[in-house]
Design an enzyme around this catalytic site. Sequence first.
Site, mmCIF file in Angstrom:
data_model
loop_
_atom_site.group_PDB
_atom_site.id
_atom_site.type_symbol
_atom_site.label_atom_id
_atom_site.label_comp_id
_atom_site.label_asym_id
_atom_site.label_seq_id
_atom_site.Cartn_x
_atom_site.Cartn_y
_atom_site.Cartn_z
ATOM 1 N N PHE B 156 0.711 -1.176 0.037
ATOM 2 C CA PHE B 156 -0.040 0.088 0.040
ATOM 3 C C PHE B 156 0.903 1.153 0.006
ATOM 4 O O PHE B 156 1.684 1.581 1.190
ATOM 5 C CB PHE B 156 -0.895 -0.069 1.438
ATOM 6 C CG PHE B 156 -2.012 1.024 1.329
ATOM 7 C CD1 PHE B 156 -3.234 0.728 0.788
ATOM 8 C CD2 PHE B 156 -1.628 2.210 2.070
ATOM 9 C CE1 PHE B 156 -4.143 1.774 0.996
ATOM 10 C CE2 PHE B 156 -2.499 3.176 2.143
ATOM 11 C CZ PHE B 156 -3.818 2.989 1.699
ATOM 12 N N LEU B 158 1.374 4.958 -0.191
ATOM 13 C CA LEU B 158 0.768 6.195 -0.017
ATOM 14 C C LEU B 158 1.960 7.277 0.317
ATOM 15 O O LEU B 158 2.138 8.226 -0.422
ATOM 16 C CB LEU B 158 -0.176 6.108 1.065
ATOM 17 C CG LEU B 158 -0.938 7.699 1.519
ATOM 18 C CD1 LEU B 158 -1.514 8.237 0.322
ATOM 19 C CD2 LEU B 158 -1.795 7.532 2.762
ATOM 20 N N GLY B 164 4.298 12.495 4.569
ATOM 21 C CA GLY B 164 3.777 11.599 5.335
ATOM 22 C C GLY B 164 2.285 11.953 5.838
ATOM 23 O O GLY B 164 1.239 11.790 5.069
ATOM 24 N N GLY B 198 5.766 -1.026 3.427
ATOM 25 C CA GLY B 198 5.820 -2.454 3.995
ATOM 26 C C GLY B 198 5.579 -3.246 3.175
ATOM 27 O O GLY B 198 4.538 -3.167 2.371
ATOM 28 N N ARG B 333 12.630 -13.793 40.906
ATOM 29 C CA ARG B 333 13.713 -13.283 41.317
ATOM 30 C C ARG B 333 13.821 -12.835 42.507
ATOM 31 O O ARG B 333 12.890 -12.088 43.016
ATOM 32 C CB ARG B 333 14.019 -12.078 40.411
ATOM 33 C CG ARG B 333 15.350 -11.123 40.522
ATOM 34 C CD ARG B 333 16.311 -11.919 40.383
ATOM 35 N NE ARG B 333 17.588 -10.848 40.194
ATOM 36 C CZ ARG B 333 18.773 -11.119 39.740
ATOM 37 N NH1 ARG B 333 19.034 -12.328 39.481
ATOM 38 N NH2 ARG B 333 19.775 -10.227 40.200
ATOM 39 N N GLN B 352 8.175 -2.384 42.964
ATOM 40 C CA GLN B 352 8.097 -3.008 41.574
ATOM 41 C C GLN B 352 6.633 -3.253 41.461
ATOM 42 O O GLN B 352 6.411 -3.281 40.273
ATOM 43 C CB GLN B 352 8.781 -4.421 42.019
ATOM 44 C CG GLN B 352 8.779 -5.316 41.131
ATOM 45 C CD GLN B 352 10.172 -5.080 40.056
ATOM 46 O OE1 GLN B 352 10.735 -4.221 40.308
ATOM 47 N NE2 GLN B 352 10.639 -5.953 39.030
ATOM 48 N N GLY B 428 19.517 -6.335 34.499
ATOM 49 C CA GLY B 428 20.246 -7.013 33.479
ATOM 50 C C GLY B 428 19.574 -7.989 32.667
ATOM 51 O O GLY B 428 19.619 -8.030 31.369
ATOM 52 N N GLU B 451 0.583 5.066 9.981
ATOM 53 C CA GLU B 451 -0.637 5.599 10.091
ATOM 54 C C GLU B 451 -1.093 6.909 10.892
ATOM 55 O O GLU B 451 -2.238 7.228 11.437
ATOM 56 C CB GLU B 451 -1.799 4.584 10.766
ATOM 57 C CG GLU B 451 -1.732 3.199 9.950
ATOM 58 C CD GLU B 451 -2.675 3.423 8.705
ATOM 59 O OE1 GLU B 451 -2.262 2.734 7.526
ATOM 60 O OE2 GLU B 451 -3.693 4.200 9.028
#
Lengths: 622, 622
Positions: B156, B158, B164, B198, B333, B352, B428, B451
């Site tokens: 597509f 465009l 853009g 794409g 962990r 957390q 890490g 888009e």
Amino acid sequence: MVPPVEGGDAALLPEFPRGPLDAYRARASFSWKELALFTEGEDMLRFKKTIFSALEKDPLFARSPGADLSLEKYRELNFLRCKRIFEYDFLSVEDMFKSPLKVPALIQCLGMYDSSLAVKYLLHSLVFGSAVYSSGSERHLTYIPKIFSMEIFGCFALTELSHGSNTKAIRTTAQYDPATKEFIIHSPDFEAAKFWVGNMGKTATHAVVFAKLHVPGDQCHGLHPFIVQIRDPKTLLPMPGVMVGDMGKKLGQNGLDNGFAMFHKVRVPRQSLLNRMGDVTPEGTYVSPFKDVRQRFGVSLGGLSSGRVSILSLAVVNLKLAMAIALRFSATRRQFGPTEEEEIAVLEYPMQQCRLLPYLAAAYALDHFSKSLFLDLVEFQRGLASGDRSARQAELGREIHALASASKPLASWTAQQGIQECREACGGHGYLAMNRLGVLRDDNDPNCTYEGDNNVLLQQTSNYLLGLLAPRVQDGACFRSPLKSVDFLDAYPSILDQKFEVSSVADCLDSAVALAAYKWLVCYLLRETYQKLNQEKRSGSSDFEARNNCQVSHGRPLALAFLELTVVQRFHEHVHQPCVPPSLRAVLGRLSALYALWSLSRHAALLYRGEASDCGLTDRSS
Amino acid sequence: MVPPVEGGDAALLPEFPRGPLDAYRARASFSWKELALFTEGEDMLRFKKTIFSALEKDPLFARSPGADLSLEKYRELNFLRCKRIFEYDFLSVEDMFKSPLKVPALIQCLGMYDSSLAVKYLLHSLVFGSAVYSSGSERHLTYIPKIFSMEIFGCFALTELSHGSNTKAIRTTAQYDPATKEFIIHSPDFEAAKFWVGNMGKTATHAVVFAKLHVPGDQCHGLHPFIVQIRDPKTLLPMPGVMVGDMGKKLGQNGLDNGFAMFHKVRVPRQSLLNRMGDVTPEGTYVSPFKDVRQRFGVSLGGLSSGRVSILSLAVVNLKLAMAIALRFSATRRQFGPTEEEEIAVLEYPMQQCRLLPYLAAAYALDHFSKSLFLDLVEFQRGLASGDRSARQAELGREIHALASASKPLASWTAQQGIQECREACGGHGYLAMNRLGVLRDDNDPNCTYEGDNNVLLQQTSNYLLGLLAPRVQDGACFRSPLKSVDFLDAYPSILDQKFEVSSVADCLDSAVALAAYKWLVCYLLRETYQKLNQEKRSGSSDFEARNNCQVSHGRPLALAFLELTVVQRFHEHVHQPCVPPSLRAVLGRLSALYALWSLSRHAALLYRGEASDCGLTDRSS
């Protein structure tokens, strides 16, 4: 050694090549050359130019932006480049002592080229090299020339698979055997494998390994550093008993070979212990020159700070690079406009300006802060080297530790968010690998993690401030610190009584206004955190629980606001010095005000909330 | 077609393998199977299971997490996988009409496997395929079976290199030549090259090319879509006059071959024009069935919404995956603890939890919203297909456009920030490529850009709301929309008079409380934006300037707050339905309250600021 770049200003700061940015450059209200000279100084500009010129001419450093390099090839190239940097010998030891700022400048130049190179160089020379130099003693000096000739190549092995932040839980052992006068380095299981160690994956021949020191009778004296040979320098094959390997692909910094290692009863001579903090006699008795645990702790904090200050400076480099890319793109990319025929540069949109310009200001403010904090660290390290055991020296260590522990989070997050904003602000073009924003983001990311997770580190800073408030409340002690970053807190009761009384937007365009508000904010957060902590403890929480329950809503914003205030304060003072050229005062003043107001605005809800509360500290906590 | 998975609940939702998460799973206050059944429904679970089982068994889909795949190899693999998905034929056209939610579910399953695959499949089948189907006419139906057999492969086209977002400035031309009854497709210069397309880089044989349609006499009728063959399907060599190539490495989605193309006077038959919106007679006269420009615009908005709704759903997938990875890691962990001996799971730390759990709630709320908005879109598209030209249908198009335009930004940013938080929260280990958080972040990133840039899109939503307020203020018109998302605004004067009157934290733990505050916030922001816009205009700004000057501080937060309110509202209603199993009510209610309060808390400064202002709308704007 490479000779420095010769010639006058024209050679040092040549004009930019002509191009689509000319129109914007012509509109500047100041001379960029004057700004560069003020920000860096001629000697530093010449030093950086020398480095960049050497790399530009050397085919080993040829760039292929967005290339699809294999992991193996990239790691190999990065090692060869690191070796070449040592060959160039840009910075002599004398120069380093004369102009210490050239050390971070060299790392920054390498970081501008490629983070993987900067970190590889830094880990070998400054982290491994400094550890040998400053944790070892005379018997270890033989390593130093081998480090600079890269005859041996080093890494720093502290973190294990299951433990990073909590160093007390590190489980590698070093058992002394008086019979052979050796230490036996051993990893009890795979969770105790050394992990994430930069340079260890493919290239390191030696490691500074942190292990729990045991002497006969099973007495444990805690973590100590040992220098351990892990590979044969000729073949790069692992030494007997050492299982070592590469950790594979990471999100970024793929030129750096992070590795793991397990030690199976590896015997090293007694002299492998880097024995500045403590030693073992041939017979197996533990001895330490430090009687005072607090003093010993202060010394180790200094080592931690230097890593964090280096990371601060690497994060600033990433932010600077991203800003240059995004701002240049924004000044040339045209999209929409007042009429269908006329399109305007996207930089003209208030939205694009609000997205990018605060990060430009942040880059300047944090760049200045990183240099000034580095110089503070140099002062501290000179004190250490000269054997200064004064109370001031210890306090300086604690203050720098508190500043470094919050500045790594602030700078790495600012870079992380700034690069992301740049990526998005460049639209699709920002998503193309050759435009480098992705690499910058990925390479910056570990700055948020290594040398201590950002959120964990902020607790160091809030604890430091809380530790100063308690004696004040209890005994009326003064807030005083060697670098004076906490001195304003002494007036906290009257600061908390102040009201924000600026009547016009124009009056806010001076960083002094934001500074005053920041001081109020830090006092407010400190008082609130202290009260919350005491309240938690009164309701039966242990110290561990109480701190955890305060950190999200209180300790974390306190640490960040305190550090932001310090950055704003130092940049404000810097741009208001009498030596600032008159033609630069306006632009520097605007950068300072923009950074200060933008940072402050993220605490707007707290500023509103604080207005509603007017109860004094002693009322609640006593 | 693959047969669906048979068997009862045990086959559909087998127990998890035993492992370190057992302890946490045993503590759950609800049955995860019950939650899965409520969230997805049995038919959908079976459909997803069918897809995953097929991929699990197929060696072409074998994973090598963190592998160092070359760009070429990855693009080749992704193409082969995409082809295989068509061979599996998971979803028949009948099924698609019967259970439209299976369309996004299929895309989500592919996205769970690999974003590059989901996007490649989506671009060919839904974007290219739908464009041919819905913009073409009977003469283009011959393409449809070839699309589903992948005899031809589509893209597509465009966006161009220099344009853009501003589609009006697209510069590719299609000049009709009555002598040969052909269109001449031409790119005037390299800035008009089609860019970022794409599938175009390596694999597409056909493109829907948007070009300005000119008929003899140099009359231009604006952008129209043409189906243009760009490569030979046998050799993949470019067709004469077409210069086409791959754009190279991107930050992510590297399995997808984004490409560029320039057309040098490429002649295509007259029938290549996808002629639903307008056609050219053999003699060269332009004809269009749409007389009303507004109606024609409404039809094209529908097409835009469908892309945005798909992206919303892809962003949700990325967030879900990251949450699963980070929460499972956090539950296993261990680091630090109340004593030196006892370490606790990092998930136990309030820090957390505060970092991760709000994003878990966001994943649930946004997942529900993406499904419900997709169903709204289906309703709209059915109206289109049945030729509904009612005012309601047009209003529905505008409302969906407004919701889709803000939901893509909200979801893609929430995923972006959530994945980053997960990455950091895993320390890490989160930085290791094999743990996938980096790929998720990199693959999610273009969701912020394609888009329509997120910040540009938000303007569509704020303009929609402002467009409804003006007739209300001027003529007393009602706020009414087909999906009722704006109906509450009708009571804005009384809503603005309301005060927040909740006395305890416990009372806030219901999303109804946050909803009421959100309604106030949207009314407040709408009024402020309207006043600011009028003030800008009164002080002499053009409409273009006035909107630009309002967007950062007003329009943008208005659009985001409105969409957040809509997401909160729909999720609140969903979890408070009578059909919710009693055992799930508590956990769903908590998720709803958490998402609502967390989102709202980011507007805390506005809530405080609003309290200080109490002047009505008409006072200022009249």
